[in-house]
Design a protein around this motif. Sequence first.
Motif, short mmCIF file in Angstrom:
data_model
loop_
_atom_site.label_atom_id
_atom_site.label_comp_id
_atom_site.label_asym_id
_atom_site.label_seq_id
_atom_site.Cartn_x
_atom_site.Cartn_y
_atom_site.Cartn_z
N MET A 1 57.15 43.27 4.14
CA MET A 1 57.93 42.01 4.24
C MET A 1 59.43 42.34 4.23
O MET A 1 59.91 42.97 3.30
CB MET A 1 57.58 41.14 3.03
N THR A 2 60.14 41.91 5.28
CA THR A 2 61.59 42.16 5.34
C THR A 2 62.33 40.84 5.12
O THR A 2 62.07 39.86 5.82
CB THR A 2 61.98 42.72 6.72
N ASP B 1 60.46 38.26 7.99
CA ASP B 1 59.77 38.73 9.19
C ASP B 1 60.05 37.80 10.38
O ASP B 1 59.13 37.36 11.09
CB ASP B 1 58.26 38.85 8.92
#
Length: 166
Positions: free
Chosen positions: A1-2, A64
């Motif tokens: 997860m960004t 994301d």
Amino acid sequence: MTITLHNWKTDDKLVLMALCNAVDRTFLSDRLPYPYDEADADWWLGMVAENDGKEGVWRAIVVDGKIVGSISVERMADEERNVGAIGYMILTPWWSKGLGTEAVRQMCGIAFRELALERIIGEVFPENLASARVLEKNGFRLKETRAGAVVKGGKAMDVKVYGLPR
Ligand SMILES: CC(C)(COP(=O)(O)OP(=O)(O)OC[C@H]1O[C@@H](n2cnc3c(N)ncnc32)[C@H](O)[C@@H]1OP(=O)(O)O)[C@@H](O)C(=O)NCCC(=O)NCCS
């Protein structure tokens, strides 16, 4: 997860409206209109475009590639112009995954850098334990509790004021 913070664009209008209409308002200021319509979004996106980097910094919280929240630091008025007030909201399905903590961390860096602030404060209703925790995890400390300082839904509410020095 960004988790990243993006500048708001005119193209984000529909996403912004969906976010502001869906967000849990239990602990939000009455300042956010409801229902949040196209005129509200047009006004706000215009205000952000005009003032970003001067009177405040406003960013979308993106996970994301998807906008799931909003965060800002707004410069305070007059003799408190070297202080910024942080505010944030995240859609409920994304709570308790560390997003709030990471967004506040990134935003404080941006705000101190772009607005040359001496201090950032966060005002939290005492029952909003998640929000207080997010601030504490970023080094904010409780400065004072202001009794009955904010009116919400016609009722005077206490507010806890957290501060983070530069
Ligand atoms: C406040 C908000 C941004 C938190 O975002 P988040 O992504 O869930 O935050 P995080 O996951 O980074 O951290 C939440 C922390 O609060 C804790 N927490 C969550 N609910 C809690 C509760 N009811 N009681 C005590 N702690 C709680 C979590 O355990 C976590 O702490 P930990 O990492 O030490 O375990 C989110 O709940 C939100 O958008 N709320 C609605 C809008 C709002 O209240 N904005 C703030 C106005 S001041």
